[in-house]
Write a protein that holds these residues in place. Structure first.
Motif, mmCIF file in Angstrom:
data_model
loop_
_atom_site.group_PDB
_atom_site.id
_atom_site.type_symbol
_atom_site.label_atom_id
_atom_site.label_comp_id
_atom_site.label_asym_id
_atom_site.label_seq_id
_atom_site.Cartn_x
_atom_site.Cartn_y
_atom_site.Cartn_z
ATOM 1 N N ARG A 104 55.219 23.349 47.431
ATOM 2 C CA ARG A 104 54.375 22.967 46.294
ATOM 3 C C ARG A 104 55.109 23.215 44.980
ATOM 4 O O ARG A 104 55.063 22.388 44.071
ATOM 5 C CB ARG A 104 53.074 23.757 46.337
ATOM 6 C CG ARG A 104 52.105 23.400 45.236
ATOM 7 C CD ARG A 104 50.828 24.194 45.370
ATOM 8 N NE ARG A 104 49.881 23.861 44.306
ATOM 9 C CZ ARG A 104 48.696 24.421 44.161
ATOM 10 N NH1 ARG A 104 48.286 25.351 45.029
ATOM 11 N NH2 ARG A 104 47.909 24.061 43.179
ATOM 12 N N ALA A 105 55.779 24.355 44.871
ATOM 13 C CA ALA A 105 56.538 24.658 43.649
ATOM 14 C C ALA A 105 57.624 23.619 43.440
ATOM 15 O O ALA A 105 57.873 23.171 42.309
ATOM 16 C CB ALA A 105 57.140 26.053 43.747
ATOM 17 N N LEU B 18 67.617 22.865 41.501
ATOM 18 C CA LEU B 18 67.362 22.311 40.170
ATOM 19 C C LEU B 18 68.372 21.220 39.828
ATOM 20 O O LEU B 18 68.035 20.178 39.255
ATOM 21 C CB LEU B 18 67.416 23.429 39.126
ATOM 22 C CG LEU B 18 66.229 24.400 39.131
ATOM 23 C CD1 LEU B 18 66.552 25.632 38.301
ATOM 24 C CD2 LEU B 18 64.976 23.713 38.607
ATOM 25 N N ARG B 19 69.641 21.459 40.192
ATOM 26 C CA ARG B 19 70.658 20.439 39.912
ATOM 27 C C ARG B 19 70.358 19.167 40.699
ATOM 28 O O ARG B 19 70.471 18.046 40.186
ATOM 29 C CB ARG B 19 72.036 20.979 40.284
ATOM 30 C CG ARG B 19 73.180 20.008 39.979
ATOM 31 C CD ARG B 19 74.457 20.468 40.621
ATOM 32 N NE ARG B 19 74.274 20.591 42.084
ATOM 33 C CZ ARG B 19 75.173 21.117 42.905
ATOM 34 N NH1 ARG B 19 76.314 21.590 42.411
ATOM 35 N NH2 ARG B 19 74.949 21.198 44.200
ATOM 36 N N ASP B 20 69.951 19.306 41.980
ATOM 37 C CA ASP B 20 69.648 18.139 42.802
ATOM 38 C C ASP B 20 68.429 17.380 42.289
ATOM 39 O O ASP B 20 68.320 16.163 42.487
ATOM 40 C CB ASP B 20 69.418 18.572 44.253
ATOM 41 C CG ASP B 20 70.687 19.114 44.904
ATOM 42 O OD1 ASP B 20 71.790 18.827 44.366
ATOM 43 O OD2 ASP B 20 70.576 19.839 45.912
ATOM 44 N N MET B 21 67.496 18.091 41.616
ATOM 45 C CA MET B 21 66.311 17.431 41.060
ATOM 46 C C MET B 21 66.621 16.721 39.747
ATOM 47 O O MET B 21 65.767 16.009 39.218
ATOM 48 C CB MET B 21 65.197 18.463 40.810
ATOM 49 C CG MET B 21 64.621 19.082 42.053
ATOM 50 S SD MET B 21 63.360 20.313 41.587
ATOM 51 C CE MET B 21 63.138 21.181 43.135
ATOM 52 N N LEU C 282 60.931 28.457 43.942
ATOM 53 C CA LEU C 282 61.768 27.418 44.526
ATOM 54 C C LEU C 282 62.534 27.972 45.742
ATOM 55 O O LEU C 282 63.119 29.061 45.680
ATOM 56 C CB LEU C 282 62.763 26.881 43.494
ATOM 57 C CG LEU C 282 62.183 26.009 42.383
ATOM 58 C CD1 LEU C 282 63.288 25.579 41.429
ATOM 59 C CD2 LEU C 282 61.476 24.785 42.952
ATOM 60 N N GLY C 283 62.541 27.186 46.827
ATOM 61 C CA GLY C 283 63.190 27.620 48.062
ATOM 62 C C GLY C 283 62.234 28.294 49.009
ATOM 63 O O GLY C 283 62.562 28.476 50.191
ATOM 64 N N GLU D 6 67.540 32.906 39.097
ATOM 65 C CA GLU D 6 68.135 34.163 39.540
ATOM 66 C C GLU D 6 68.968 34.022 40.809
ATOM 67 O O GLU D 6 69.708 34.933 41.168
ATOM 68 C CB GLU D 6 67.023 35.202 39.764
ATOM 69 C CG GLU D 6 66.249 35.532 38.498
ATOM 70 C CD GLU D 6 65.166 36.564 38.735
ATOM 71 O OE1 GLU D 6 64.924 36.916 39.910
ATOM 72 O OE2 GLU D 6 64.553 37.028 37.752
ATOM 73 N N THR D 7 68.836 32.905 41.536
ATOM 74 C CA THR D 7 69.589 32.741 42.783
ATOM 75 C C THR D 7 70.371 31.434 42.756
ATOM 76 O O THR D 7 70.033 30.490 42.030
ATOM 77 C CB THR D 7 68.639 32.730 43.996
ATOM 78 O OG1 THR D 7 67.840 31.540 43.963
ATOM 79 C CG2 THR D 7 67.733 33.958 43.998
ATOM 80 N N GLU D 8 71.409 31.385 43.571
ATOM 81 C CA GLU D 8 72.221 30.172 43.663
ATOM 82 C C GLU D 8 71.425 29.030 44.291
ATOM 83 O O GLU D 8 71.631 27.858 43.959
ATOM 84 C CB GLU D 8 73.483 30.464 44.467
ATOM 85 C CG GLU D 8 74.421 31.446 43.790
ATOM 86 C CD GLU D 8 75.714 31.639 44.573
ATOM 87 O OE1 GLU D 8 75.841 31.018 45.655
ATOM 88 O OE2 GLU D 8 76.577 32.407 44.112
ATOM 89 N N LEU D 9 70.485 29.373 45.202
ATOM 90 C CA LEU D 9 69.661 28.343 45.811
ATOM 91 C C LEU D 9 68.793 27.659 44.765
ATOM 92 O O LEU D 9 68.665 26.424 44.754
ATOM 93 C CB LEU D 9 68.786 28.953 46.909
ATOM 94 C CG LEU D 9 67.780 27.994 47.575
ATOM 95 C CD1 LEU D 9 68.498 26.835 48.246
ATOM 96 C CD2 LEU D 9 66.916 28.757 48.589
#
Length: 731
Positions: free
Chosen positions: A665-666, A698-701, A660-661, A690-693
């Motif tokens: 595709r992911a 994930l929260r936005d999804m 992610l990021g 593992e990252t804040e991004l």
């Protein structure tokens, strides 16, 4: 303390008799005394007469009487023959016979104190089980050498009588066993033969002689004479010498034809086995005359050598042919063994029924028969396991090509009775090629290769190499570590926080098992869980982890902490018949809240959903526990199993989260998985964050929860953070 209990008791008895003799002397009672120094006694007429009388004793009782009588004649007024009947702190001796005044009657029991009061002048003691029994002891008086010789002679006769009785008993037992065996052979209509390479003679019993029309006085034939009477096409196995199974402990029944003494040809059915384990050992064989019913005999032979379901050769025939092939194999003319196993055949039996499973096995056998090369031997080992033995192999690659062709043929759709649609069957194969060693060695190597093929994803071929042996040793080591950890309390649980992405609060913790090895240190699940699954030890591991989960929940409840606990449950554990009962009992006994339990299962568990697994999952739900799907997306492409059982949550595997990021595709895949889970009413947890991004995306999804190193590594319960995480963790 030194010495045996018998020696200690004897010393106590000797001291008691010495005290008795001293007491008698003080009371001026007559005691046998020898004032002159003991002289070395030449064997005289009296001694020789005594020895002859002892030697003429026909049994132990007569010997005891004669021995006591001779001791009495030597001048001892009170002689007791005693036998130890109790070996305890207070030793007991029983009087067998006695000579002299004031002696107790036979059958009377004495202790050390009784002996002190009686003051016998000589004692013959029979020690049960003593190699030198009977034993003569003279205490409280001076013993002449005559008594010593009598004791020695009595002991020699005693040993001779005991040995004779043991030999007679062994002879009776051997004769009885021989009569039973002979009777059993007669009742079964069997003749027997034996061949000893030391003599070269083939010994025939009376029954086999009558079957062959031989006279009882005819000499036993040598090997060549014996072979000459057997049909040339059948001479090999009947002698047992060329029968390889005779040297490995088993033999398949073999028919053969033999010319009897009157010139007629008869058909026998034989079987042979070794009488020892060495290659030059004698061979024993049994023979049944089946000339009167050759048609039915052929059917019996077929049943003995063939698999009843498929008509293929069975394991005993394959073992025989494999041993024969290895005896003549060379590095350029080797033997290949292809071990073939149907993928997920158990699921076919469980879901479609055993009749469909049997029909599948029969069609598999037909396809394999059509595909194996000429000269190969095809057999069914049992269940869904088949084996092909190919002699004359010079290139292992050629066998691999043949095995892939077998799998391709089996993969083609087949029509099975009772199924409206064609059925597709996949299989895996392991190959081992060798020219030395034993048949068992080759089977083990092929089995390792089959394990590699199954572990690599099924529906494939694996060729054995030396690395597989090291892998097998590693699996054995891992199994040993798991067993030791279960036995010595070597398992540990660490906890990783699960965070709500909406408010960053820790809402749950996943219990992760570790193994503390005294040499390797703390091992992660990848080092031992697969082995625990393969060996069935995972049931004990899961049971232990569940106990720790319930114990920790109780402690957190007492401390006012209301976390949920997520834990993994293996499909094998869910299939165990007692798991559901133990789970309900443990939850009740610990007072834990079932709603605090989050049970994670794999996709494979839902694919192979058996009735026992469904019952265990139902029991979990009945106590309030939530059941969810772990590592979603790494298993099967079909999603139909999501409707097989009501699931409460779904965990997206870290392999989808990490890109992610960096990958559009992911992002699309994760968004689709979250939507799919929410459509089924499930809470979604992302693993490996593992990252804040990643957390922000994930929260936005719309992802509900997350776990990973961003929020905390696995730690012991005391180090687990509580409540809302600080700003450092906020996306």
């Amino acid at each position: 303390m030194s010495g045996s209990p018998a020696a200690s008791a004897t010393r106590r008895a000797r001291r008691a008799l010495e005290r008795a003799a001293a007491s008698a002397s003080e009371r001026h009672e007559p005691v046998l005394e020898v004032t002159a120094p003991p002289q070395v006694l030449d064997p005289g007429p009296d001694l020789l007469r005594a020895q002859r009388r002892l030697a003429e004793s026909q049994d132990l009782a007569a010997l005891a009487e004669e021995l006591v009588a001779e001791v009495h004649r030597c001048g001892h007024q009170r002689v007791l023959l005693l036998e130890t009947v109790a070996r305890s702190r207070h030793r007991e001796l029983e009087v067998l016979t006695a000579r002299g005044d004031l002696c107790p009657a036979p059958g009377h029991r004495l202790t050390g104190g009784d002996l002190t009061r009686m003051a016998p002048t000589a004692v013959v003691e029979l020690v049960p089980g003593h190699p030198r029994a009977p034993r003569l002891a003279v205490w409280g008086t001076v013993a002449g050498s005559t008594l010593e010789v009598l004791a020695s002679a009595g002991g020699a006769v005693w040993r001779a009588l005991v040995a004779t009785e043991e030999a007679r008993r062994a002879a009776r037992e051997a004769t009885g066993a021989q009569l039973l065996l002979s009777g059993a052979l007669r009742l079964a209509g069997l003749g027997s033969w034996s061949w000893d390479p030391a003599t070269g003679v083939v010994r025939l019993d009376d029954r086999l002689r009558r079957m062959l029309g031989l006279c009882p006085t005819d000499p036993d034939p040598d090997l060549e004479t014996w072979r000459s009477g057997i049909h040339p096409d059948d001479r090999g196995p009947f002698t047992g010498v060329e029968d390889p199974a005779a040297h490995v402990g088993t033999s398949a029944p073999y028919p053969f034809r033999v010319t009897s003494a009157d010139g007629t040809e008869r058909t026998f059915l034989g079987m042979s086995v070794p009488l020892a384990t060495t290659s030059s050992s004698a061979v024993q064989g049994l023979v049944l005359d089946v000339s009167a019913g050759e048609k039915s005999t052929g059917e019996l032979v077929r049943l003995a050598q063939c698999d009843s379901l498929t008509g293929l050769a069975n394991r005993s025939v394959m073992d025989l042919r494999l041993v024969e092939a290895l005896e003549t194999a060379t590095p350029t003319d080797a033997v290949a063994l292809v071990l073939l196993d149907l993928d997920r055949f158990k699921l076919v039996n469980d879901t479609l029924g055993h009749q469909i499973g049997d029909a599948l096995l029969r069609q598999v056998a037909v396809r394999l028969q059509d595909a194996v090369p000429p000269g190969a031997v095809l057999a069914r080992l049992g269940g869904d396991e088949f084996v092909v033995m190919v002699p004359g192999v010079d290139r292992p690659e050629a066998v691999s090509i043949m095995a892939r062709d077998l799998l391709r043929r089996l993969r083609a759709p087949m029509m099975l009775p009772g199924l409206p649609e064609p059925f597709v069957c996949t299989s895996s194969a392991g190959i081992a090629v060798g020219h030395s060693g034993t048949a068992d060695d080759l089977f083990r190597s092929a089995d390792m290769a089959l394990y590699r093929a199954k572990d690599g994803g099924r529906d494939r071929v694996a060729l054995y190499d030396s690395a597989m042996r090291h892998e097998a040793q590693a699996r054995r080591d891992a199994e040993h570590r798991v067993r030791r950890a279960l036995r010595t309390d070597g398992l540990r649980v660490v906890w990783q926080p699960i965070v709500s992405l909406s408010d960053h609060e820790i809402v749950a913790a996943e219990a992760l098992v570790r193994l503390e090895d005294p040499v390797e240190g703390l091992l992660e699940p990848k080092e031992f869980v697969d082995t625990a699954e393969d060996t069935g030890l995972i049931v004990d591991v899961d049971t232990w982890v569940l106990g720790e989960v319930l114990r920790q929940l109780r402690e957190w409840r007492r401390a006012g902490v209301g976390l949920q606990v997520s834990f993994n449950v293996s499909g094998k554990t869910l299939e165990h018949p007692s798991f559901a009962h133990r789970l309900a009992h443990s939850v009740e006994s610990t007072g834990a809240s079932g709603s605090s339990l989050l049970a994670e299962v794999t996709e494979r568990t839902l694919i192979d959903l058996s009735s026992s697994t469904r019952a265990s999952l139902g029991e979990l739900r009945s106590i309030g526990a939530r059941v969810g799907l772990d590592d979603f997306g790494t298993g099967y492409s079909s999603l139909s199993y999501l409707d097989r059982f009501p699931l409460s949550f779904l965990k997206i595997d870290m392999s989808f989260v990490r890109p992610l990021g960096t990958s559009d595709r992911a992002e699309a895949v994760v968004r689709a998985l979250i939507s799919l889970a929410h459509a089924h009413g499930m809470v979604v947890t992302a693993e490996g964050v593992e990252t804040e991004l990643q957390a922000a995306m994930l929260r936005d999804m719309g992802c509900d929860r997350a776990q990973g190193y961003l929020f905390g590594r696995p730690v012991v319960a005391a180090a687990l953070p509580q409540g809302v995480l600080g700003p450092r963790f906020r996306p």
